[in-house]
Enzyme design. Structure first.
Site, PDB file in Angstrom:
ATOM      1  N   HIS A   1       0.838  -1.201   0.000  1.00 29.08           N
ATOM      2  CA  HIS A   1       0.000   0.000   0.000  1.00 29.08           C
ATOM      3  C   HIS A   1       0.875   1.254   0.000  1.00 29.08           C
ATOM      4  O   HIS A   1       1.929   1.290   0.634  1.00 29.08           O
ATOM      5  CB  HIS A   1      -0.909   0.003   1.228  1.00 29.08           C
ATOM      6  CG  HIS A   1      -2.136  -0.831   1.055  1.00 29.08           C
ATOM      7  ND1 HIS A   1      -3.264  -0.390   0.414  1.00 29.08           N
ATOM      8  CD2 HIS A   1      -2.396  -2.105   1.435  1.00 29.08           C
ATOM      9  CE1 HIS A   1      -4.178  -1.339   0.413  1.00 29.08           C
ATOM     10  NE2 HIS A   1      -3.671  -2.398   1.033  1.00 29.08           N
TER      11      HIS A   1
ATOM     12  N   ALA B   1      14.192 -19.117   9.432  1.00 29.00           N
ATOM     13  CA  ALA B   1      12.900 -18.928  10.083  1.00 29.00           C
ATOM     14  C   ALA B   1      12.798 -17.512  10.653  1.00 29.00           C
ATOM     15  O   ALA B   1      13.733 -16.998  11.254  1.00 29.00           O
ATOM     16  CB  ALA B   1      12.713 -19.957  11.193  1.00 29.00           C
TER      17      ALA B   1
END
Length: 676
Positions: free
Chosen positions: A155, A202
Site C-alpha cells: 500500500h 525462520a
C-alpha cells in the site's frame, strides 16, 4: 442489490458460473477420505482445469474455479483456500499445498502481471499466505515451512493528508527460483527475487533480492552465509525427496534450551530417539538413562551418534523439567496436548538423524534392544523395523489388549497380504527416506497401526524383531473401546486408499455367497414340488435378490476404485493383487461374463413368458421370473463395469504409452541422424 452483485463479482465471473461452481462444491466438497478425493477428481473437472489426476481433500474452498489449473499429482490438503480471479492460479505436477494455506490473487484492479504460478514438486507448508496481485512465481522444488507469507503487493502511504486506502498500491511481483527453502514464519515482500538454491531462515523478513545459493536471516533479511559446492553436504540423493513432509515444529511447540542442543552431529550415522511423554514425571528419568546407556551397543551396530528428543505433549506435571536436566536431551514442548502421534511427528521434524526411532516413556518397551533393531535395519536394508511383542519374546501385555492385537494383526495381514504380527507396537526404527511414503499419519494413538498399514501397502521393507513387553508404570492412557474402534476405522480407511477391492471385494463375495446359498435352497425346494413360501421364505428371496445385486455392485466398485487409486498413485499395475481367470485379471472377464449372464436372464424371461401364455400357472413360474430379473440386472452391471474399467485402464496406461512412443521416436531420429 448492489451488495449482492458486489459479493457475486468477488466469487465468480458470472451468476451462472457461481451457481454451477457452488453446486459442484456443495455436492462433493464435503465427502471425506479417499472416496471424496476420487469423486472430486471426476466432478471438479467441470469447473477447473486438471491435467491428469489431482487429489483434493474435503473442505477445500475454491473461488473463480475456472482460473485454477492443477497439474498431474497435485495435492490440496484440507482447509486450503484458492481465490483465483484473473489471472488465476497454476499448481504444477506433484506439488502439495498443505492444510490451512491461502492462495489469493485478488486482482480486482486488472493488473496485467497478477497470478500465482507454482512449479513442480513444490511444497507449500501449513498456514501459508500467498497474495498474488503483482504476480508470484515459485519454481520447482520450492519448500515453504508453516506460517510463511509471500505478499506481492504494497500500500502507498506517502501523503499524510489522505487515508492510505485512497493512495493506491504498488505490485511489482515476487519470483522464487528453483530449489529454495523458506523457513517457518518468514515473510517475503513485494519486488523480491530469491535466487536458485537459497535458504531463508525462520522468522526472516525479505525486503530485497537474495543471491543464488545463499542463506539469509534477520529483520530485514541479510546474507549470513554463501552455500559452496562440496561443503556441508550431508544429504544423499535418496534422502532429498520431500524431506520437509515431516512436520516441523511450529508456533505451538517450543524447545527447552539444553547446553548441547546446538551442536551439530553427522546425520548419516545418527539414531534420533523420540520419546513422546504426557505426565510421565515418575518414569521419564529412568527411560532417558536406559536410552543413554545404549550408546556402546549402538556403535557396535554401526550407529556412531545417539540423539534423544523428549516431546512433552502438554504435561501438567514436571515431565519437561526433569527431562531438561539431562544435558544430552533435547526437550520440545507442546503448550497443549495434541496427541501421541503428533508428538512423534514433532520429534521427527526436529530430529537430525537419518535413522529415526521412538518408544513410550512408561518403561513398557526395552530401549536396550535398539541396537538389535538398528543392526537388523542396516544389514537387511529395511525401511521400518518393528519391535514385535508377538514374535516369540516374553510379554506381559494384558489379556484384553493381547486379543485386540491379534485382531489388528489379522486384519492388517489380510488386507495387505503380508504377515504382520504386531501392527500397534510403539517401539520402531524408521529410515527418514520412508517418511514421504508413510505420511500423512494421524495425531492420536492410532499412529502405529496406520503406519503399519501404510508401510505394507507402499511396499516398504518392514521387518519385525521379537522384543519383550513389560507392564507399564502408572495408569494406561489407552481406552480399549474408544481407541479400539478408532484403530479399526483408521486401518480400514487407510487400506481403502491403496487396495479398495481387498475390502469391498470381500464384502461383495460374501454377499454373492449368501445369495447363492439362498438360491440353491430355493431351487432344491422347487425341485421337490414346493411352490409356496412362508414369511421367512419370502424374506429369503428378497434378501437373495438384494445381496446378489449388491454383491456384484460392491465387487465391481472395489475394482473400479483400484483403478482410481492407481491413477492417483501413478501405479501402472493397479490389479496385480486380483484373482485371475484363464490367466487374465478377473475384471477383464466382466465383458463376456456380463453379456452371457444378461442374455441368460433375457432367455429365461422369454421362456417363462412363453410358458405362461401356454397356460402355466404363476405359482410354477415365479421363481424363474425372479431369477431372470436377477440375471438381467447382474449381467448389465457387469458389462457397464467392464466398459468403465477399460476406460480407466486406458487413462492409467496413457502416460506409459506416451513415454514409450516418444522413446521410439527419439531412437528413430538418432538412427536416421547416424545414417545421414
Amino acid at each position: 442489490m448492489g451488495g449482492v452483485r458486489l459479493y457475486l463479482g468477488r466469487q465468480s465471473e458470472s451468476t451462472g458460473r457461481y451457481l454451477l461452481e457452488q453446486a459442484i462444491l456443495g455436492l462433493a466438497g464435503w465427502v471425506p477420505t479417499f472416496f471424496g478425493i476420487a469423486l472430486r477428481g471426476l466432478l471438479y473437472r467441470l469447473i477447473l482445469r486438471m491435467e491428469g489426476w489431482a487429489a483434493i481433500e474435503d473442505g477445500v474452498r475454491i473461488r473463480f474455479a475456472n482460473n485454477v489449473r492443477l497439474g498431474h499429482g497435485a495435492y490440496l490438503d484440507n482447509g486450503v483456500y484458492l481465490h483465483a480471479c484473473p489471472n488465476g492460479i497454476e499448481i504444477g505436477p506433484d506439488s502439495l499445498v498443505m492444510h490451512g494455506s491461502v492462495l489469493n490473487v485478488y486482482n480486482y484492479r486488472q493488473m496485467p502481471h497478477s497470478g500465482i504460478r507454482i512449479g513442480r514438486q513444490t511444497l507449500i507448508g501449513e498456514y501459508n499466505v500467498i497474495r498474488g496481485q503483482g504476480g508470484v512465481v515459485l519454481g520447482d522444488r520450492v519448500y515453504t515451512s508453516p506460517m510463511v507469507q509471500i505478499i506481492a503487493v504494497n500500500h502507498v502511504f506517502d501523503d499524510p493528508r489522505r487515508p492510505f486506502t485512497e493512495q493506491g498500491i504498488t505490485a511489482e511481483g515476487i519470483v522464487i527460483e528453483d530449489d529454495v527453502w523458506i523457513g517457518s514464519g518468514s515473510i517475503v515482500l513485494d519486488g523480491v527475487r530469491i535466487g536458485t538454491g537459497s535458504v531463508v531462515a525462520a522468522g526472516a523478513v525479505v525486503t530485497k533480492d537474495v543471491p543464488a545459493h545463499s542463506v539469509v536471516a534477520g529483520v530485514p533479511a541479510r546474507v549470513i552465509k554463501q552455500i559452496q559446492v562440496g561443503k556441508n553436504a550431508r544429504q544423499t540423493e535418496e534422502t532429498v525427496d520431500f524431506p520437509s513432509l515431516a512436520p516441523s515444529i511450529g508456533s505451538e511447540a517450543a524447545s527447552v534450551d539444553n547446553k548441547d542442543n546446538n551442536e551439530s552431529v553427522p546425520a548419516a550415522t545418527t539414531l534420533s530417539v523420540v520419546i513422546p511423554a504426557l505426565n510421565e514425571e515418575e518414569g521419564i528419568s529412568d527411560i532417558i538413562k536406559r536410552v543413554e546407556a545404549t550408546r556402546a551397543d549402538l556403535r557396535e551396530a554401526g550407529i556412531e551418534h545417539l540423539e534423544i528428543l523428549v516431546v512433552d505433549d502438554g504435561s501438567t506435571d514436571g515431565t519437561a523439567r526433569i527431562a531438561a536436566t539431562f544435558d544430552s536431551v533435547r526437550v520440545i514442548r507442546h503448550p497443549k496436548n495434541r496427541g501421541y502421534g503428533a508428538a512423534i511427528k514433532t520429534g521427527f521434524g526436529n530430529a537430525r538423524g537419518d535413522w529415526l526411532a521412538f518408544l513410550d516413556a512408561d518403561s513398557t518397551y526395552p530401549p536396550e534392544l535398539f541396537a538389535t533393531l538398528c543392526r537388523t535395519a542396516i544389514q537387511q536394508q529395511a525401511d521400518v523395523v518393528v519391535g514385535s511383542r508377538r514374535s516369540g519374546a516374553n510379554t506381559q501385555m494384558p489379556l484384553v489388549r493381547r486379543i485386540g492385537n491379534i485382531v489388528w494383526s489379522s486384519l492388517v495381514s489380510y488386507i495387505g497380504k503380508k504377515r504382520i504380527f504386531d501392527p500397534a507396537s510403539g517401539m520402531r526404527v524408521v529410515h527418514r527416506r520412508a517418511l514421504p511414503r508413510l505420511y500423512p499419519l494421524p495425531d492420536g494413538l492410532n499412529f502405529t497401526p496406520v503406519m503399519s498399514t501404510r508401510a505394507v501397502h507402499e511396499g516398504l521393507n518392514v521387518i519385525e524383531v521379537p522384543i519383550p513387553y513389560y507392564e507399564r508404570s502408572g495408569r494406561s492412557k489407552l481406552s480399549i473401546v474408544k481407541d479400539g474402534t478408532r484403530f479399526l476405522k483408521t486401518i480400514v480407511w487407510t487400506a481403502l486408499e491403496y487396495n479398495p477391492v481387498r475390502i469391498l471385494g470381500t464384502c461383495g463375495l460374501l454377499g454373492l455367497g449368501a445369495a447363492g446359498l439362498v438360491g440353491a435352497c430355493l431351487v432344491a425346494l422347487r425341485l421337490q414340488g414346493i411352490t409356496e413360501l412362508g414369511p421367512w421364505g419370502a424374506f429369503s428371496v428378497f434378501a437373495a435378490l438384494v445381496l446378489a445385486v449388491a454383491g456384484v455392485s460392491t465387487f465391481a466398485l472395489g475394482i473400479t476404485f483400484n483403478y482410481l487409486t492407481a491413477l492417483l498413485h501413478r501405479d501402472p499395475t493397479p490389479l496385480h493383487r486380483h484373482t485371475t481367470i484363464f490367466g487374465r485379471p478377473i475384471d477383464h472377464q466382466f465383458g463376456w461374463l456380463g453379456a452371457v449372464v444378461f442374455l441368460g436372464g433375457i432367455t429365461l424371461a422369454v421362456t417363462s413368458l412363453a410358458l405362461g401364455l401356454q397356460g402355466w400357472e404363476i405359482s410354477r413360474l415365479w421363481l424363474w421370473l425372479l431369477g431372470s430379473a436377477l440375471f438381467t440386472l447382474v449381467g448389465l452391471q457387469l458389462f457397464i463395469s467392464w466398459v468403465l474399467m477399460r476406460v480407466m485402464e486406458a487413462l492409467n496406461e496413457r502416460p506409459l504409452k506416451v513415454t514409450d512412443e516418444m522413446r521410439v521416436q527419439i531412437a528413430d531420429y538418432r538412427e536416421e541422424a547416424v545414417t545421414n
